[in-house]
Write a protein that holds these residues in place. Structure first.
Motif, PDB file in Angstrom:
ATOM      1  N   ALA A  46      72.197  26.900 -31.569  1.00 41.80           N
ATOM      2  CA  ALA A  46      73.308  27.402 -30.748  1.00 41.80           C
ATOM      3  C   ALA A  46      74.307  26.316 -30.358  1.00 41.80           C
ATOM      4  CB  ALA A  46      72.751  28.074 -29.490  1.00 41.80           C
ATOM      5  N   SER A  47      73.831  25.165 -29.897  1.00 42.67           N
ATOM      6  CA  SER A  47      74.749  24.119 -29.439  1.00 42.67           C
ATOM      7  C   SER A  47      75.580  23.549 -30.589  1.00 42.67           C
ATOM      8  CB  SER A  47      73.973  22.993 -28.748  1.00 42.67           C
ATOM      9  OG  SER A  47      73.064  22.372 -29.646  1.00 42.67           O
ATOM     10  N   VAL A  48      74.974  23.479 -31.780  1.00 42.17           N
ATOM     11  CA  VAL A  48      75.692  22.987 -32.952  1.00 42.17           C
ATOM     12  C   VAL A  48      76.783  23.977 -33.353  1.00 42.17           C
ATOM     13  CG1 VAL A  48      75.462  22.220 -35.338  1.00 42.17           C
ATOM     14  CG2 VAL A  48      73.638  21.758 -33.721  1.00 42.17           C
ATOM     15  N   PHE A  49      76.466  25.264 -33.296  1.00 45.20           N
ATOM     16  CA  PHE A  49      77.469  26.291 -33.595  1.00 45.20           C
ATOM     17  C   PHE A  49      78.663  26.177 -32.655  1.00 45.20           C
ATOM     18  CE2 PHE A  49      74.054  29.391 -35.340  1.00 45.20           C
ATOM     19  CZ  PHE A  49      74.137  28.792 -36.583  1.00 45.20           C
ATOM     20  N   GLU A  50      78.384  26.034 -31.358  1.00 45.35           N
ATOM     21  CA  GLU A  50      79.458  25.954 -30.373  1.00 45.35           C
ATOM     22  C   GLU A  50      80.387  24.783 -30.670  1.00 45.35           C
ATOM     23  OE1 GLU A  50      80.257  28.008 -28.000  1.00 45.35           O
ATOM     24  OE2 GLU A  50      78.537  29.364 -28.181  1.00 45.35           O
ATOM     25  N   LYS A  51      79.806  23.661 -31.044  1.00 39.70           N
ATOM     26  CA  LYS A  51      80.607  22.471 -31.323  1.00 39.70           C
ATOM     27  C   LYS A  51      81.427  22.644 -32.601  1.00 39.70           C
ATOM     28  CE  LYS A  51      80.241  17.435 -31.509  1.00 39.70           C
ATOM     29  NZ  LYS A  51      79.315  16.273 -31.462  1.00 39.70           N
ATOM     30  N   ALA A  52      80.803  23.200 -33.639  1.00 37.02           N
ATOM     31  CA  ALA A  52      81.504  23.374 -34.912  1.00 37.02           C
ATOM     32  C   ALA A  52      82.644  24.369 -34.800  1.00 37.02           C
ATOM     33  CB  ALA A  52      80.510  23.822 -35.988  1.00 37.02           C
ATOM     34  N   ARG A  76      68.360  37.364 -37.504  1.00 37.26           N
ATOM     35  CA  ARG A  76      69.477  38.227 -37.116  1.00 37.26           C
ATOM     36  C   ARG A  76      70.239  37.651 -35.931  1.00 37.26           C
ATOM     37  NH1 ARG A  76      71.573  42.525 -34.499  1.00 37.26           N
ATOM     38  NH2 ARG A  76      72.634  44.057 -35.796  1.00 37.26           N
ATOM     39  N   LEU A  77      69.552  36.995 -35.006  1.00 40.29           N
ATOM     40  CA  LEU A  77      70.238  36.369 -33.871  1.00 40.29           C
ATOM     41  C   LEU A  77      71.185  35.268 -34.352  1.00 40.29           C
ATOM     42  CD1 LEU A  77      67.353  36.072 -31.237  1.00 40.29           C
ATOM     43  CD2 LEU A  77      69.349  37.577 -31.121  1.00 40.29           C
ATOM     44  N   ILE A  78      70.731  34.478 -35.318  1.00 40.95           N
ATOM     45  CA  ILE A  78      71.585  33.428 -35.872  1.00 40.95           C
ATOM     46  C   ILE A  78      72.770  34.052 -36.601  1.00 40.95           C
ATOM     47  CG2 ILE A  78      71.692  31.573 -37.591  1.00 40.95           C
ATOM     48  CD1 ILE A  78      68.754  30.955 -36.877  1.00 40.95           C
ATOM     49  N   PHE A  79      72.502  35.073 -37.402  1.00 37.63           N
ATOM     50  CA  PHE A  79      73.572  35.803 -38.100  1.00 37.63           C
ATOM     51  C   PHE A  79      74.615  36.301 -37.102  1.00 37.63           C
ATOM     52  CE2 PHE A  79      75.224  40.055 -38.835  1.00 37.63           C
ATOM     53  CZ  PHE A  79      75.889  39.926 -40.044  1.00 37.63           C
ATOM     54  N   ARG A  80      74.140  36.959 -36.037  1.00 42.27           N
ATOM     55  CA  ARG A  80      75.045  37.555 -35.061  1.00 42.27           C
ATOM     56  C   ARG A  80      75.884  36.496 -34.344  1.00 42.27           C
ATOM     57  NH1 ARG A  80      76.992  41.736 -35.911  1.00 42.27           N
ATOM     58  NH2 ARG A  80      78.842  40.467 -35.592  1.00 42.27           N
ATOM     59  N   ARG A  81      75.263  35.343 -34.003  1.00 43.05           N
ATOM     60  CA  ARG A  81      75.999  34.296 -33.305  1.00 43.05           C
ATOM     61  C   ARG A  81      77.109  33.731 -34.195  1.00 43.05           C
ATOM     62  NH1 ARG A  81      74.698  31.219 -28.872  1.00 43.05           N
ATOM     63  NH2 ARG A  81      73.724  33.193 -28.258  1.00 43.05           N
ATOM     64  N   ARG A  83      78.722  35.300 -36.650  1.00 47.69           N
ATOM     65  CA  ARG A  83      79.810  36.268 -36.774  1.00 47.69           C
ATOM     66  C   ARG A  83      80.613  36.397 -35.474  1.00 47.69           C
ATOM     67  NH1 ARG A  83      81.746  35.684 -40.717  1.00 47.69           N
ATOM     68  NH2 ARG A  83      83.223  37.229 -39.953  1.00 47.69           N
ATOM     69  N   ASP A  84      79.932  36.348 -34.331  1.00 48.40           N
ATOM     70  CA  ASP A  84      80.641  36.447 -33.050  1.00 48.40           C
ATOM     71  C   ASP A  84      81.578  35.264 -32.856  1.00 48.40           C
ATOM     72  OD1 ASP A  84      79.360  38.794 -32.492  1.00 48.40           O
ATOM     73  OD2 ASP A  84      77.917  37.936 -31.077  1.00 48.40           O
ATOM     74  N   LYS A  89      86.750  32.612 -32.495  1.00 48.96           N
ATOM     75  CA  LYS A  89      87.534  31.397 -32.761  1.00 48.96           C
ATOM     76  C   LYS A  89      88.473  31.552 -33.961  1.00 48.96           C
ATOM     77  CE  LYS A  89      85.254  29.226 -29.519  1.00 48.96           C
ATOM     78  NZ  LYS A  89      85.887  28.819 -28.241  1.00 48.96           N
ATOM     79  N   ASN A  90      88.427  32.716 -34.595  1.00 50.96           N
ATOM     80  CA  ASN A  90      89.280  32.987 -35.760  1.00 50.96           C
ATOM     81  C   ASN A  90      89.067  31.958 -36.866  1.00 50.96           C
ATOM     82  OD1 ASN A  90      91.205  34.404 -37.253  1.00 50.96           O
ATOM     83  ND2 ASN A  90      92.891  33.154 -36.472  1.00 50.96           N
ATOM     84  N   LYS A  91      87.815  31.771 -37.249  1.00 48.35           N
ATOM     85  CA  LYS A  91      87.458  30.809 -38.296  1.00 48.35           C
ATOM     86  C   LYS A  91      86.876  31.527 -39.513  1.00 48.35           C
ATOM     87  CE  LYS A  91      87.964  27.112 -35.561  1.00 48.35           C
ATOM     88  NZ  LYS A  91      89.029  26.118 -35.741  1.00 48.35           N
ATOM     89  N   LYS A  92      87.182  31.022 -40.672  1.00 49.39           N
ATOM     90  CA  LYS A  92      86.529  31.496 -41.882  1.00 49.39           C
ATOM     91  C   LYS A  92      85.209  30.749 -42.030  1.00 49.39           C
ATOM     92  CE  LYS A  92      87.305  32.706 -46.681  1.00 49.39           C
ATOM     93  NZ  LYS A  92      88.314  32.896 -47.742  1.00 49.39           N
TER      94      LYS A  92
END
Length: 285
Positions: A46-52, A76-81, A83-84, A89-92
């Motif tokens: 989660a923290s790495v996703f937020e930073k990226a 599925r939780l990782i998948f959902r995070r 996509r959210d 953040k409007n990122k590809k």
């Protein structure tokens, strides 16, 4: 600090390259793992996703996946995070498969807007599996008497020290079918008309990246650096977003935890390692 200073510079003085944050999702997908072992789960990622995804200058996030699967919930939780955050953040999102993205690993991969695999990568395995052992004969041979006391007739369902019960197995299979259906619907939702009508697509079968491209499981073949430079230009740079690390590369537990839970950690680590080895071995890795 350097990136902050760059933002203060006039645009004509800023570097003329694109920088893409890179997240590495490698390992079996499960919670826990002990203080000296860290598996892939939402908590660890989660923290790495937020930073990226928080990089305002980047048009995209690149994620490398190398996982034989594991927990369908964590997958599925990782998948959902992903996509959210991509929507927020409007990122590809570009997913790059390394050795394997199978089962839960493939569920994570479909969070990408594009999935790129090596021709020899393993992809697919869209199914659900449960495995256990039966020790009924063993405990008889070594003279052990199994004593189980429950409130509720189904509390000892699938106890490995008791004979297999047909009703227990049927209940487990019904759960697997529900989880499998969720997985199938997610793949269809994300891959849509890209998928072929191959009858083996949702049977748990797996393929190479080359065959996965033909089946619509991936969008292209290649490696991260070359592919992203093809998308954003030859000066594109990749910036790996790493987990915060403690001494020796891991965050170490307190002295009380090390002493009080050492035995449990060793036992849990052995079981976890066996489960992990079994998952990787299924794909010849």
């Amino acid at each position: 600090m350097v990136r902050f200073v760059r933002k203060l510079l006039p645009r004509r003085w800023r570097p003329d390259h694109v920088e893409i944050p890179v997240v590495r999702l490698h390992g079996t997908i499960m919670t826990g793992g002990g203080p000296f072992r860290q598996n892939l789960s939402l908590a660890t990622a989660a923290s790495v996703f937020e930073k990226a995804f928080g990089d305002k200058d980047s048009p995209a996030v690149a994620i490398s996946v190398n996982s034989p699967g594991g927990s369908p919930v964590q997958s599925r939780l990782i998948f959902r995070r992903i996509r959210d955050l991509a929507a927020e953040k409007n990122k590809k999102v570009y997913m790059f498969v390394e050795d394997v993205a199978a089962s839960g690993g493939y569920m994570i991969a479909i969070a990408g807007d594009e999935i790129i695999a090596d021709p020899s990568s393993i992809v697919g395995s869209i199914g659900v599996v449960s495995a256990s052992f039966g020790f009924t004969d063993l405990i008889k041979k070594i003279g052990v008497e199994r004593r189980v006391y429950t409130a509720g007739k189904n509390k000892a369902t699938l106890d490995p020290f008791r004979p297999e019960n047909k009703e227990d197995v049927e209940h487990l299979k019904s759960l697997q079918l529900e989880i499998h259906e969720t997985f199938i619907n997610l793949v269809k939702e994300r891959r849509g008309e890209k998928l072929t009508d191959n009858p083996d697509l949702f049977t748990g079968q797996f393929w190479t990246g080359l065959r996965g491209l033909e089946l619509g499981l991936v969008d292209g073949l290649g490696d991260m650096r070359s592919y992203l430079r093809g998308q954003y230009g030859p000066k594109t740079r990749l910036r790996v977003i790493a987990q915060p690390r403690g001494l020796f590369g891991r965050k170490l537990p307190s002295a009380e935890t090390r002493m009080g839970e050492l035995g449990a950690n060793i036992a849990g680590g052995i079981i976890s390692a066996a489960e992990e080895r079994a998952l990787w071995s299924r794909f010849g890795l």
